[in-house]
Every structure is written in structure tokens, then in C-alpha cells.
Design an enzyme around this catalytic site. Sequence first.
Site, PDB file in Angstrom:
ATOM      1  N   GLU A   1      41.515  10.993 -80.640  1.00 55.59           N
ATOM      2  CA  GLU A   1      42.035  12.346 -80.769  1.00 55.59           C
ATOM      3  C   GLU A   1      43.531  12.319 -81.072  1.00 55.59           C
ATOM      4  O   GLU A   1      44.254  11.491 -80.527  1.00 55.59           O
ATOM      5  CB  GLU A   1      41.784  13.113 -79.464  1.00 55.59           C
ATOM      6  CG  GLU A   1      40.331  13.055 -79.030  1.00 55.59           C
ATOM      7  CD  GLU A   1      40.128  13.437 -77.577  1.00 55.59           C
ATOM      8  OE1 GLU A   1      40.930  14.223 -77.053  1.00 55.59           O
ATOM      9  OE2 GLU A   1      39.163  12.934 -76.972  1.00 55.59           O
TER      10      GLU A   1
ATOM     11  N   GLU B   1      41.919  25.123 -79.539  1.00 58.46           N
ATOM     12  CA  GLU B   1      41.226  25.325 -78.278  1.00 58.46           C
ATOM     13  C   GLU B   1      42.198  25.813 -77.216  1.00 58.46           C
ATOM     14  O   GLU B   1      43.362  25.430 -77.198  1.00 58.46           O
ATOM     15  CB  GLU B   1      40.617  23.993 -77.848  1.00 58.46           C
ATOM     16  CG  GLU B   1      39.913  24.019 -76.537  1.00 58.46           C
ATOM     17  CD  GLU B   1      39.414  22.633 -76.179  1.00 58.46           C
ATOM     18  OE1 GLU B   1      39.201  22.400 -74.984  1.00 58.46           O
ATOM     19  OE2 GLU B   1      39.268  21.798 -77.082  1.00 58.46           O
TER      20      GLU B   1
END
Length: 425
Positions: A223, A340
Site C-alpha cells: 500500500e 477512504e
Amino acid sequence: MASSSPIMFIFVAFLFAASSLSPVLSHPIPSDSGHHRPTANQTFHPGLQLQKLKRVRAYLRKINKPAVKTIQSPDGDVIDCVLSHLQPAFDHPQLRGKKPLDPPERPKGHDSINAVAETFQIWMNSGESCPEGTIPIRRTTEKDILRASSIKRFGRKLRRNVKRDSTSSDHEHAVVFVNGDQYYGAKASINVWAPHVADQYEFSLSQIWIISGSFGNDLNTIEAGWQACIYTLFGPELYGDNYPRFFTYWTTDAYQATGCYNLLCSGFVQTNNKIAIGAAISPRSSYNGKQFDIGLMVWKDPKHGHWWLEYGSGLLVGYWPSFLFSHLGNHANMIQFGGEIVNTRSTGFHTSTQMGSGHFAEEGFGKASYFRNLQVVDWDNSLLPLQNLHLLADHSNCYDIKQGKNNVWGTYFYYGGPGRNVKCP
């Protein structure tokens, strides 16, 4: 992409289906396990606190490596210039005594001419830089660790149960993803903002996910992106402020015992002396003003199998060694891009924590946040446009997403929103 037990963080994970090119909403999002708020009326014992402080200082001596040079960042960070072969990665048994690898071949079709503006970091405004042969590492402080629930969990994410129904989660997303193929990397330019975070237990992030394995104990992820938060168990445990910060993460066992943020464990090998992972990004975009983005590319070197990370226009940050992973030792099954937030509903209403710029996708350039030039890397180490792209905004009245395509930005999307509003009570 996960939550944390000191660190609240989440990854958007979708269930794989063998023949999965079905509509977007048939891919629910597994999510975090909730929040760990401090217990009220805790009793503190001076003796126990002293023991904890001693353990913290011993831990700091382990992770803060000797510096050739130290730089004081204008935002309060301390950046240590550490000899590259003494960085935390080389504490790993399989790397001990070795040196960073030379740069690999970039994927075919890669260029850096599409950069709108190069985005730097606040510590560079000091006018100082790290010498060749060293890497900049943001120094971890006692305060950083004391914000954590435990030394053991500092810098790591909490393993959480996979939830089949995204609507039951307090994590909300506006993302695009591709799956159903073998992927060897991904590339995008990510618009950088400083979104408002309303609650101390919430965060806002934008990132790329490289995903492989099932969503059980064998989940592998890589990530990279930027994150913003205030005093939460997520970011400020690491940082202590709400600047958008460049970060990385990895795990090979669904966040149980492996992996960490940035350089807080033996894993990611940094090769660049100009980028400090975990440092605040500067400049940032402004509404109806100048726009800035960071180019990120992660790809698997065909020769050695390591996963490399590029930041900006051609700056190789470093690599995740292939031996760290099980499934990602071969390839990824899913690539995901997007934003998010976490919604604690601490006031009884939906949070006003912003995603992206805090404005809906339909407002477009200069107002809504974007990802542009989305690409994936195939088996032949070639950059390709995305095929069979899926979009998902699981709370579209709060945060939404809109995809487009043109000759300048290739595949792109706008995303985000303000959170609580008339349609998102």
C-alpha cells in the site's frame, strides 16, 4: 488498508470470485474491527509508568538508527540521515550484511512527462538535504510511542475480521478496482489535499492497494499513498498532526504479525536520499486554486521479483523484497485506487470528516480530488490502461466517485465529499 490497534487504518478488500467480472456491488468490502478508545478513570501507577518509559527508550534505541546528519523540519519533524546499509530493513536475517540493490528496469511505456507539478515534502523547505549514501528517516519520538496502545503494536495495523456487508462498517469508501487477472504493478497520480478530520478517532486517506491471496489469514498487500488525521489511534500515533503524509505499508498475513508502516520494521528497503517516508507533503491543493499531485508507481521487477516504489517524476524510493511475501511473491490478483474515511458517529450523526478535497466528484477539477493516469503492469512488464474497471461508493450521499477518460489524463476519476450534509444525516 486495515485498522490498527494503536493505528486505525482500513483497507478496502473485495471478495474474489473465480469468474468475477460481475457488477461492482457484488464485491462487498471487508472492514475493520472497530475502535479502541481509552478507558475512563484509568489508574496510573508511577512504578509501572517508569517501567514502560524504560521499555520505550530501549525500543527507540533499536529503531532510531545512528545519523550521519540531522535535519530539523519546519513542521517539527526531525529527519535523520542514516547510512543506507544501516536502515531498519537490514536488521532482517535475509538482508543482514547486504546493501540496497541497483535500480531495476522501468516498465515499458513509462515516462514522467505527464506530471502537472512535482510535489515535495515540508522537511525539504529547511534547505537541507541528506548526503549521498544515506536515506532520510523521520525520527520516532517517545511521544509517538506513548500514543500507542502498546510498544508491540506500534507501527502495525490490527488484524480484523472480514465483514461481508460493507454497510455495517464504519469505514466508507469511494474506490475503483480491477480484478480477475494477474497484475504486476500499478501507477497513478494522486491529487493531494489536507482534508478536515472531525473526530480524534477518524482519518481520511487516498492510496493504491496491491492485493493478493484470500481475505483470510494469508492476505498479502502493498500500500502507498497519503493519509490525514488528527489525534487518533491511527495517524497521530505515528505523526501527531493532520498534515497529509506520504506513507507505505505491507503485510503478508492479514496484519497479524508481519508488516508495518513506512520504515518501522525490517522490510521495505529505501534507496532514495530525497524522500522521507512518513513526512508531510508540501505543497497541497487548494479549492479553486493550484492543484498538486504525487505520482506513484509500484511494480514487480521481472529480474529479481522485488516490488519497487517510484514517487514523483522518476524518484525510486526503494523496494519490498520478494521473500517478504507468499502470494505477492508471484503476482497480484487485484489493484485498487481511491479514498477512504472512518465514521465513528461520535456525535450521533454521520461524521463531517472529509474525503479527498471535501467536495463531490461532480464539481470536477480544482474542486474535487482526483486520481489520473491509472495504469496496471502486465506479465511483460508493460504499462497498460485498465480494463473492466469497477467503481464503488458505498455511501454515495456522503462521498461519491465519477470516472472519465481522455487523451491527456488517460483513465481518471474524481471522488470524495464532505461527509455529513442534508442527504447524509
